[in-house]
Design a protein around this motif. Structure first.
Motif, mmCIF file in Angstrom:
data_model
loop_
_atom_site.group_PDB
_atom_site.id
_atom_site.type_symbol
_atom_site.label_atom_id
_atom_site.label_comp_id
_atom_site.label_asym_id
_atom_site.label_seq_id
_atom_site.Cartn_x
_atom_site.Cartn_y
_atom_site.Cartn_z
ATOM 1 N N LEU A 338 0.921 -1.213 -0.058
ATOM 2 C CA LEU A 338 -0.253 0.008 -0.023
ATOM 3 C C LEU A 338 0.657 1.377 0.030
ATOM 4 O O LEU A 338 0.313 2.286 -0.285
ATOM 5 N N ASP A 339 2.208 0.938 0.254
ATOM 6 C CA ASP A 339 3.154 2.285 0.232
ATOM 7 C C ASP A 339 3.713 2.503 -0.988
ATOM 8 O O ASP A 339 4.648 3.282 -1.184
ATOM 9 N N GLY A 340 3.319 1.725 -2.195
ATOM 10 C CA GLY A 340 3.786 2.002 -3.444
ATOM 11 C C GLY A 340 4.956 1.028 -3.779
ATOM 12 O O GLY A 340 5.478 0.977 -4.948
ATOM 13 N N TYR A 341 5.129 -0.026 -3.034
ATOM 14 C CA TYR A 341 6.455 -1.212 -3.275
ATOM 15 C C TYR A 341 5.845 -2.137 -3.768
ATOM 16 O O TYR A 341 4.513 -2.654 -3.271
ATOM 17 N N ASN A 342 6.527 -2.908 -4.927
ATOM 18 C CA ASN A 342 6.074 -4.211 -5.265
ATOM 19 C C ASN A 342 6.510 -5.244 -4.476
ATOM 20 O O ASN A 342 7.785 -5.388 -3.992
ATOM 21 N N VAL A 343 5.530 -6.174 -3.921
ATOM 22 C CA VAL A 343 5.883 -7.079 -3.028
ATOM 23 C C VAL A 343 5.591 -8.539 -3.733
ATOM 24 O O VAL A 343 4.552 -8.790 -4.368
ATOM 25 N N CYS A 344 6.654 -9.398 -3.227
ATOM 26 C CA CYS A 344 6.381 -10.782 -3.889
ATOM 27 C C CYS A 344 6.897 -11.679 -2.970
ATOM 28 O O CYS A 344 7.855 -11.655 -2.246
ATOM 29 N N VAL A 345 5.757 -12.641 -2.492
ATOM 30 C CA VAL A 345 6.104 -13.753 -1.417
ATOM 31 C C VAL A 345 5.708 -15.312 -2.274
ATOM 32 O O VAL A 345 4.836 -15.292 -3.049
ATOM 33 N N SER A 493 1.306 -0.429 -7.353
ATOM 34 C CA SER A 493 2.235 -1.440 -6.941
ATOM 35 C C SER A 493 1.479 -2.761 -7.205
ATOM 36 O O SER A 493 0.461 -2.781 -7.608
ATOM 37 N N THR A 494 2.312 -3.848 -7.060
ATOM 38 C CA THR A 494 1.761 -5.120 -7.209
ATOM 39 C C THR A 494 1.961 -5.963 -6.101
ATOM 40 O O THR A 494 3.435 -6.211 -5.505
ATOM 41 N N LEU A 495 1.023 -6.964 -5.848
ATOM 42 C CA LEU A 495 1.189 -7.745 -4.579
ATOM 43 C C LEU A 495 1.088 -9.137 -5.241
ATOM 44 O O LEU A 495 0.278 -9.450 -5.636
ATOM 45 N N CYS A 496 2.257 -9.821 -5.477
ATOM 46 C CA CYS A 496 2.515 -11.163 -5.983
ATOM 47 C C CYS A 496 2.471 -12.057 -4.883
ATOM 48 O O CYS A 496 3.594 -12.127 -4.163
ATOM 49 N N LEU A 497 1.768 -13.173 -4.867
ATOM 50 C CA LEU A 497 1.617 -14.376 -4.020
ATOM 51 C C LEU A 497 1.893 -15.477 -4.903
ATOM 52 O O LEU A 497 0.799 -15.877 -5.372
ATOM 53 N N VAL A 498 3.040 -16.316 -4.736
ATOM 54 C CA VAL A 498 3.129 -17.444 -5.656
ATOM 55 C C VAL A 498 3.348 -18.809 -4.759
ATOM 56 O O VAL A 498 3.990 -18.931 -3.783
ATOM 57 N N ASP A 499 2.512 -19.839 -5.391
ATOM 58 C CA ASP A 499 2.801 -21.264 -4.736
ATOM 59 C C ASP A 499 3.282 -22.071 -5.573
ATOM 60 O O ASP A 499 2.607 -22.504 -6.521
ATOM 61 N N LEU A 500 4.521 -22.384 -5.414
ATOM 62 C CA LEU A 500 5.424 -23.155 -6.429
ATOM 63 C C LEU A 500 4.826 -24.515 -6.237
ATOM 64 O O LEU A 500 4.518 -25.053 -5.478
#
Length: 603
Positions: A338-345, A493-500
């Motif tokens: 929400l602060d404008g950072y791209n986040v990936c987990v 920004s984009t919140l990216c949540l990945v289940d490999l």
């Protein structure tokens, strides 16, 4: 006239002698009663058996003193007679009678004088009345003339009479209406008085409220100024909080080198319960994990030896760690979106190590995973920031990489009409997927519904390692756009949540046919992920992102402007020692990967 005069002549007084009484003549004048004085009546009582009664005057003439007109007392009827020899007494009686007659004579004379005056007055009145009669006759003559002149008015009078009747009816109607109007007026006057009282009360209340309003306006003005100052301070504090938040995240990313990918290790609990002998978690250190392996002596002359493999990560969670505890550790990282950072987990590990449980969890609140909890936090934080003037727009997508092919997990059409998808990199270095469903979302429940649809559509199959193994990589993306019109600030920004997909060896999985093809594609993409991370760690000039669809889709998270965190999930069973060791070695390489310090996408 003569009759009138005869009626006014005086009459002789009546005398009563003995026991008989003669009628008294009352002299009346019909038209002269107002000027007639008073008549006098004299009653003489004759002696009875030689005794005389004393006569009395019935009335005294007007103007005569009653004492003077008093009649001497006479001897009553019952008095005794005088003796024949009592001549003196008889003389006295006769003298009394003479005086009595004299008194009566005087009264008659006085009455005569009064009647004479009345007569003269009546004569003058008669003459006056004759004159009046003459005048009346002349007036009658005039009236007769006027009557003849007014004879033609009779018809008009009749007409006027009919008009009068009509007007009287109208008047009666109008009077009734007037009464009704009067009643209505009275009621309205009563209501008007009540309204006047209310108005007076309202005016006093209005005056008081206006005074209160002025005070409130002054107070509101001062409060507005205070709010503006507090908003400015709040904005300054929010910007400082974001700066400090980002600094904390950078410090947590790696104490050795800023810009590293953060790595968390999570150990799945044993199905049968208890503790794993080959996995050791130091009680005093929540960042270390040790794999212990006992090796037999080949010669048999020496005892068995134990070999330890030590690993260190940003955080290590034991089997007892809850879903809430896991998410609390990454909640600040999610806030950065929400602060404008791209986040990936993303979660990495062998089949059956708990990756999907960590990322998606189950339906119950306590067992929900990272994705539903992250969505909940983003929406709640967005609502709080709305009070500071921020307005956010959220767009969700869910894509699957299966056998190196992209599949839209939110697609609801016919399977035979599925569109083809390609990964494109825009001029702004943003990575997008063609023909992918991008759903505008406004509530947390709406996103949870999309996640449930994607979960049903994801490719799973049974292997010897797991009854329901994920056979694809799933990537959930929540695109966030924020606007603060008052500050003229925007962020994206984009919140990216990945289940490999689960990694596994061919010998252990015993996959055949389609399962073997799936396993080969999964291992190939994971191998390319390792190659890309190694290239980044070695700071090579060329990074082979395009070798697989997975690395090509995640290139913005691995080597771009993003805050990245990886969960490495390991199985506690002893027969998974080899896979666990490979997973921990891969995670160590990722932890050493430097992708650069992320910056906020804010304008």
């Amino acid at each position: 006239m003569r009759r009138e005069q005869d009626m006014h002549k005086p009459q002789a007084a009546a005398t009563v002698i003995g026991h008989r009484q003669a009628p008294v003549a009352a002299s009346r004048a019909p038209h002269s009663e107002s000027i007639r004085t008073a008549g006098a009546a004299t009653v003489a009582v004759g002696p009875s058996r030689g005794v005389l009664k004393r006569s009395t005057a019935s009335a005294a003439p007007r103007g005569v003193n009653p004492k003077q007109a008093a009649v001497p007392k006479t001897v009553g009827v019952g008095a005794s007679r005088r003796k024949p020899w009592d001549l003196k007494g008889k003389v006295n009686d006769m003298e009394d009678k003479i005086r009595n007659f004299q008194t009566k004579a005087r009264s008659v004379n006085e009455e005569m004088e009064a009647l004479k005056g009345s007569l003269s007055h009546s004569q003058s009145r008669v003459s006056q009345m004759e004159k009046e009669v003459e005048q009346q006759r002349s007036q009658i003559s005039k009236y007769e003339i006027e009557l003849q002149a007014l004879s033609h008015v009779r018809q008009e009078l009749e007409k006027v009479s009919s008009d009068k009747s009509f007007l009287q009816k109208e008047l009666s109607n109008l009077e009734e209406k007037y009464k009704v109007m009067e009643t209505l007026r009275d009621s309205q006057e009563t209501e008007l008085q009540a309204l006047k009282m209310k108005l007076s009360v309202q005016e006093s209340t209005m005056t008081r409220l206006q005074s209160t309003l002025r005070d409130r306006e002054e107070e509101v003005h001062s409060l507005k100024e205070m709010v503006a100052e507090q908003k400015e301070e709040l904005h300054t504090g929010e910007m400082e909080r974001r700066r400090l938040h980002n600094t904390i995240q950078e410090l947590k990313a790696s104490q050795r080198s800023p810009g590293n990918i953060r790595v968390f290790c999570r150990v799945r609990p044993l199905v049968s319960g208890g503790l794993s002998k080959h996995i050791q978690l130091p009680a005093s250190d929540d960042k270390s994990i040790v794999l212990a392996k006992t090796e037999e002596s080949h010669t048999g002359k020496v005892a068995d030896t134990q070999k330890n493999y030590n690993f260190s990560f940003d955080r290590v969670f034991g089997p007892q760690a809850s879903q809430q505890e896991i998410f609390e550790e990454i909640s600040l990282l999610v806030q950065s979106a929400l602060d404008g950072y791209n986040v990936c987990v993303f979660a990495y590990g062998q089949t059956g190590s708990g990756k999907t449980y960590t990322m998606e969890g189950e339906e119950y609140d306590d067992t929900r995973g990272v994705i539903p909890r992250a969505v909940q936090q983003v929406f709640k934080a967005g609502q709080k920031l709305a009070a500071q003037g921020w307005e956010f727009t959220f767009t969700a997508s869910f894509v699957e990489i299966y056998n190196e092919t992209l599949r839209d997990l939110l697609y609801t059409g016919k399977a035979s009409k599925r569109p083809e998808h390609e990964i494109r990199k825009m001029a702004s270095n943003e990575v997008t997927v063609t023909n992918l469903t991008y759903e505008k979302v406004y509530t947390e429940d709406q996103v949870q519904g999309l996640i449930a649809v994607a979960k049903r559509n994801r490719s799973t199959a049974q292997t010897s390692q797991n009854d329901r193994s994920s056979r694809s990589h799933s990537v959930f993306q929540l695109h966030i756009e924020g606007v603060n019109a008052g500050r003229d600030v925007t962020c994206k920004s984009t919140l990216c949540l990945v289940d490999l997909a689960g990694s596994e060896r061919m010998m252990k999985s015993q996959s055949q046919g389609d399962r073997f093809k799936e396993m080969t594609a999964i291992n190939s993409s994971l191998s390319n992920l390792g190659i890309v991370i190694t290239s980044l760690a070695n700071k090579e000039s060329h990074i082979p992102y395009r070798n697989s669809k997975l690395t090509y889709l995640l290139q913005g998270c691995l080597g771009g402007n993003s805050k990245t965190l990886m969960f490495v999930n390991i199985s506690p069973e002893s027969d998974s020692f080899g896979e666990t060791l490979n997973s921990l070695r891969f995670a160590s390489k990722v932890n050493d990967c430097v992708i650069g310090t992320a910056s906020s996408n804010k304008k």
